[in-house]
Design a protein around this motif. Sequence first.
Motif, PDB file in Angstrom:
ATOM      1  N   THR A  12       1.028  -1.248   0.020  1.00 39.66           N
ATOM      2  CA  THR A  12       0.095  -0.098   0.070  1.00 39.66           C
ATOM      3  C   THR A  12       0.885   1.164   0.073  1.00 39.66           C
ATOM      4  O   THR A  12       1.474   1.563   0.904  1.00 39.66           O
ATOM      5  CB  THR A  12      -0.836   0.010   1.310  1.00 39.66           C
ATOM      6  N   ILE A  14       1.851   4.810   0.498  1.00 42.56           N
ATOM      7  CA  ILE A  14       1.357   5.685   1.442  1.00 42.56           C
ATOM      8  C   ILE A  14       2.254   6.657   2.120  1.00 42.56           C
ATOM      9  O   ILE A  14       3.367   6.110   2.225  1.00 42.56           O
ATOM     10  CB  ILE A  14       0.462   5.066   2.378  1.00 42.56           C
ATOM     11  N   GLN A 120      -1.670   2.911  -4.066  1.00 39.99           N
ATOM     12  CA  GLN A 120      -2.618   3.859  -3.752  1.00 39.99           C
ATOM     13  C   GLN A 120      -4.159   3.637  -3.606  1.00 39.99           C
ATOM     14  O   GLN A 120      -4.974   4.369  -3.135  1.00 39.99           O
ATOM     15  CB  GLN A 120      -2.290   5.298  -4.180  1.00 39.99           C
ATOM     16  N   LYS A 123      -4.450   2.512  -0.286  1.00 34.98           N
ATOM     17  CA  LYS A 123      -4.574   3.703   0.547  1.00 34.98           C
ATOM     18  C   LYS A 123      -5.635   4.177   0.695  1.00 34.98           C
ATOM     19  O   LYS A 123      -5.816   4.449   2.013  1.00 34.98           O
ATOM     20  CB  LYS A 123      -3.353   4.518  -0.123  1.00 34.98           C
TER      21      LYS A 123
END
Length: 277
Positions: A12, A14, A120, A123
Motif C-alpha cells: 500500500t 502511502i 494507492q 491507500k
Amino acid sequence: MSTIKIVTDSSTTIEPSLVEELGITVVPLSVMVDGVVYSDSDLAEGQFLQLMRDSKNLPKTSQPPVGLFAETFANLAADGSQIIAILLSHALSGTVEAARQGATLSGVDVTVIDSGFTDQAAKFQVVTAARLAQAGASKEEILVAVEEVHQKTELYIGISTLENLVKGGRIGRVTGLLSSLLNIRVIMEMTDHQLHPITKGRGAKTFKKWLDEFATGLVDKKVAEIGISYAGAPDFAQEMKAVLQPFVVEDISVLETGSIIQTHTGEDAWAVLVRYE
C-alpha cells in the motif's frame, strides 16, 4: 469503548507522514535479490530499482509470515483494541491468507479485508478507515465506508516493459518475446482482482494518448481523490499530475511504488488511482 486500529501491508503506497499521523501499522512484505532478503519497508527511494537493475535474476517477493501477523495483531490488541487489516488483492499475493491465519492464531478481534487493489488504490481504503477510527466510528461503520470507497475506486497501470511480468510468470512466455521486440507499452485496468489490458501500442505516445482520453472522460465525473505512483523516473508521473490536478481539489500524491510492485511491473511503470465521490 474499545479503540480500533488499522493495519495494512507495505504494498500500500502511502506517505510515511500519513502513516504516523493516523497511527497505521504497516506489515512489510519482503523481496529477495540474488539471495539477499530485504524488508520492503527498509528500502530507501530508488534503492530497490538500482538493486533490480544490477541483479542477475528477477527479484522474488514474499508475503509476511503468518507468525508476524499473529504477533502484530496480538500486540496491537493487548489494550483491548479491535483491529481492521486492509491488504492487497489475493490475486497478487498470499498476504490476505497469511493475515487470516495470523488472525486466527492471535485469538484477538481482527477483521481482515481484501482491498481488491494495491498501491494507492488500497491507500484510499486504509486512510478512510484510519480517519474514521480516529473519529471514534464503530467497526461496522468503518467496514461500510471502506466497501463504498472500494466500489468507487479505479486502478490503471501502464507498463513499459513486459520482461518482468514474463519472468515472474504473470503473463504468457510468447507474448513476452514478441513484446520485447516490439517495444510494446500496455495499459491495464484492475477490476475484480484481475488486470485487464485496455490499450497497447508502441512508444511513449501510447501513454500520452491514453492520458488525454482519460482526462476527457473525467470532465463529467465527480472525482474525490487521485493518486499517481511510479517505478523509475518520476517525469511522466509529474506530467500526468499536471494534466489531472484540475479535476481534484486535494493535491495529487505522486509517490514511488514499493519493491513488491516494481518487481512485477519493471522500470518506467506508472499507476493512476482514482476515487470518485
